[in-house]
Scaffold this motif. Sequence first.
Motif, PDB file in Angstrom:
ATOM      1  N   MET A  56       0.820  -1.213   0.000  1.00  0.00           N
ATOM      2  CA  MET A  56       0.000   0.000   0.000  1.00  0.00           C
ATOM      3  C   MET A  56       0.859   1.270   0.000  1.00  0.00           C
ATOM      4  O   MET A  56       0.563   2.218  -0.744  1.00  0.00           O
ATOM      5  CB  MET A  56      -0.933   0.005   1.221  1.00  0.00           C
ATOM      6  CG  MET A  56      -2.013  -1.049   1.203  1.00  0.00           C
ATOM      7  SD  MET A  56      -3.107  -0.936  -0.228  1.00  0.00           S
ATOM      8  CE  MET A  56      -2.699  -2.443  -1.057  1.00  0.00           C
ATOM      9  N   TRP A  59       2.529   1.579  -3.459  1.00  0.00           N
ATOM     10  CA  TRP A  59       1.552   1.969  -4.478  1.00  0.00           C
ATOM     11  C   TRP A  59       1.165   3.448  -4.312  1.00  0.00           C
ATOM     12  O   TRP A  59       1.075   4.188  -5.285  1.00  0.00           O
ATOM     13  CB  TRP A  59       0.319   1.076  -4.396  1.00  0.00           C
ATOM     14  CG  TRP A  59      -0.545   1.072  -5.631  1.00  0.00           C
ATOM     15  CD1 TRP A  59      -0.423   1.864  -6.735  1.00  0.00           C
ATOM     16  CD2 TRP A  59      -1.655   0.233  -5.884  1.00  0.00           C
ATOM     17  NE1 TRP A  59      -1.379   1.576  -7.648  1.00  0.00           N
ATOM     18  CE2 TRP A  59      -2.151   0.571  -7.150  1.00  0.00           C
ATOM     19  CE3 TRP A  59      -2.280  -0.764  -5.158  1.00  0.00           C
ATOM     20  CZ2 TRP A  59      -3.262  -0.064  -7.709  1.00  0.00           C
ATOM     21  CZ3 TRP A  59      -3.383  -1.398  -5.726  1.00  0.00           C
ATOM     22  CH2 TRP A  59      -3.869  -1.051  -6.978  1.00  0.00           C
ATOM     23  N   ALA A  60       0.964   3.877  -3.090  1.00  0.00           N
ATOM     24  CA  ALA A  60       0.605   5.278  -2.839  1.00  0.00           C
ATOM     25  C   ALA A  60       1.744   6.216  -3.240  1.00  0.00           C
ATOM     26  O   ALA A  60       1.502   7.275  -3.835  1.00  0.00           O
ATOM     27  CB  ALA A  60       0.249   5.471  -1.362  1.00  0.00           C
ATOM     28  N   TRP A  64       1.389   8.927  -6.226  1.00  0.00           N
ATOM     29  CA  TRP A  64       1.119  10.190  -5.553  1.00  0.00           C
ATOM     30  C   TRP A  64       1.186  11.337  -6.546  1.00  0.00           C
ATOM     31  O   TRP A  64       2.019  11.295  -7.433  1.00  0.00           O
ATOM     32  CB  TRP A  64       2.141  10.404  -4.412  1.00  0.00           C
ATOM     33  CG  TRP A  64       1.648  11.393  -3.420  1.00  0.00           C
ATOM     34  CD1 TRP A  64       1.993  12.710  -3.329  1.00  0.00           C
ATOM     35  CD2 TRP A  64       0.701  11.152  -2.389  1.00  0.00           C
ATOM     36  NE1 TRP A  64       1.332  13.292  -2.315  1.00  0.00           N
ATOM     37  CE2 TRP A  64       0.509  12.365  -1.710  1.00  0.00           C
ATOM     38  CE3 TRP A  64      -0.027  10.031  -1.985  1.00  0.00           C
ATOM     39  CZ2 TRP A  64      -0.363  12.477  -0.638  1.00  0.00           C
ATOM     40  CZ3 TRP A  64      -0.879  10.148  -0.934  1.00  0.00           C
ATOM     41  CH2 TRP A  64      -1.042  11.362  -0.272  1.00  0.00           C
ATOM     42  N   ASP A  66      -2.215  11.345  -6.628  1.00  0.00           N
ATOM     43  CA  ASP A  66      -3.578  10.884  -6.875  1.00  0.00           C
ATOM     44  C   ASP A  66      -3.656   9.354  -6.814  1.00  0.00           C
ATOM     45  O   ASP A  66      -3.889   8.703  -7.831  1.00  0.00           O
ATOM     46  CB  ASP A  66      -4.042  11.396  -8.253  1.00  0.00           C
ATOM     47  CG  ASP A  66      -5.514  11.209  -8.463  1.00  0.00           C
ATOM     48  OD1 ASP A  66      -6.265  11.136  -7.459  1.00  0.00           O
ATOM     49  OD2 ASP A  66      -5.920  11.102  -9.640  1.00  0.00           O
ATOM     50  N   PRO A  67      -3.467   8.773  -5.633  1.00  0.00           N
ATOM     51  CA  PRO A  67      -3.522   7.313  -5.521  1.00  0.00           C
ATOM     52  C   PRO A  67      -4.919   6.778  -5.844  1.00  0.00           C
ATOM     53  O   PRO A  67      -5.920   7.405  -5.492  1.00  0.00           O
ATOM     54  CB  PRO A  67      -3.188   7.044  -4.051  1.00  0.00           C
ATOM     55  CG  PRO A  67      -2.609   8.297  -3.532  1.00  0.00           C
ATOM     56  CD  PRO A  67      -3.189   9.414  -4.353  1.00  0.00           C
ATOM     57  N   TRP A  69      -7.519   5.040  -4.700  1.00  0.00           N
ATOM     58  CA  TRP A  69      -7.918   4.506  -3.395  1.00  0.00           C
ATOM     59  C   TRP A  69      -8.815   3.278  -3.502  1.00  0.00           C
ATOM     60  O   TRP A  69      -8.690   2.344  -2.719  1.00  0.00           O
ATOM     61  CB  TRP A  69      -8.603   5.596  -2.553  1.00  0.00           C
ATOM     62  CG  TRP A  69      -7.681   6.723  -2.215  1.00  0.00           C
ATOM     63  CD1 TRP A  69      -7.756   8.013  -2.643  1.00  0.00           C
ATOM     64  CD2 TRP A  69      -6.509   6.668  -1.374  1.00  0.00           C
ATOM     65  NE1 TRP A  69      -6.712   8.757  -2.132  1.00  0.00           N
ATOM     66  CE2 TRP A  69      -5.938   7.962  -1.349  1.00  0.00           C
ATOM     67  CE3 TRP A  69      -5.885   5.659  -0.672  1.00  0.00           C
ATOM     68  CZ2 TRP A  69      -4.788   8.257  -0.633  1.00  0.00           C
ATOM     69  CZ3 TRP A  69      -4.737   5.951   0.050  1.00  0.00           C
ATOM     70  CH2 TRP A  69      -4.201   7.238   0.067  1.00  0.00           C
ATOM     71  N   THR A  70      -9.720   3.282  -4.487  1.00  0.00           N
ATOM     72  CA  THR A  70     -10.635   2.142  -4.624  1.00  0.00           C
ATOM     73  C   THR A  70      -9.870   0.880  -5.012  1.00  0.00           C
ATOM     74  O   THR A  70     -10.074  -0.192  -4.419  1.00  0.00           O
ATOM     75  CB  THR A  70     -11.721   2.447  -5.686  1.00  0.00           C
ATOM     76  OG1 THR A  70     -12.386   3.652  -5.304  1.00  0.00           O
ATOM     77  CG2 THR A  70     -12.722   1.318  -5.785  1.00  0.00           C
ATOM     78  N   MET A  72      -6.720   0.361  -4.534  1.00  0.00           N
ATOM     79  CA  MET A  72      -5.840   0.015  -3.413  1.00  0.00           C
ATOM     80  C   MET A  72      -6.612  -0.719  -2.320  1.00  0.00           C
ATOM     81  O   MET A  72      -6.104  -1.662  -1.713  1.00  0.00           O
ATOM     82  CB  MET A  72      -5.176   1.274  -2.850  1.00  0.00           C
ATOM     83  CG  MET A  72      -4.116   1.859  -3.763  1.00  0.00           C
ATOM     84  SD  MET A  72      -3.458   3.435  -3.194  1.00  0.00           S
ATOM     85  CE  MET A  72      -2.640   2.942  -1.688  1.00  0.00           C
ATOM     86  N   THR A  73      -7.833  -0.290  -2.068  1.00  0.00           N
ATOM     87  CA  THR A  73      -8.668  -0.973  -1.075  1.00  0.00           C
ATOM     88  C   THR A  73      -8.965  -2.401  -1.514  1.00  0.00           C
ATOM     89  O   THR A  73      -8.876  -3.342  -0.707  1.00  0.00           O
ATOM     90  CB  THR A  73      -9.988  -0.196  -0.868  1.00  0.00           C
ATOM     91  OG1 THR A  73      -9.679   1.122  -0.451  1.00  0.00           O
ATOM     92  CG2 THR A  73     -10.862  -0.876   0.167  1.00  0.00           C
TER      93      THR A  73
END
Length: 116
Positions: A56, A59-60, A64, A66-67, A69-70, A72-73
């Motif tokens: 995580m 990836w962030a 970066w 603008d990661p 998020w969806t 990544m979740t």
Amino acid sequence: MRRCPNCGHRGVFQSWGKMVDQCPTCDLKYEREEGYWLGAVLINTTITIALFLTAMVAWALVTWPDPPWTAMTAMGIVINLLVPLLFYPLSKTLWVAIEISAHPPIATGGPEVKNS
Ligand SMILES: [Zn+2]
């Protein structure tokens, strides 16, 4: 490697995560006391968390500022579901290996181990 940590014998698992009680080759008894597998659970949880956090954060940082998020979740859920299942047998044999290095089996021909 799904082998006996004491002698390297294969076939110490009855199923994916269920170990036999005792090694058929060296007679090492795997579950020495009640709650013995707590160490394996700790190893499994630590590996899962470390892999999850590394993935995580990496990836962030790469995406970066603008990661996604969806995505990544979703990947976090997949990691936290699959890694513990896939790593479970290795965490058990790893725990037995750590434990027998700290408390070697008694090689007296007694009930705990036949030859080591
Ligand atoms: Zn063995």
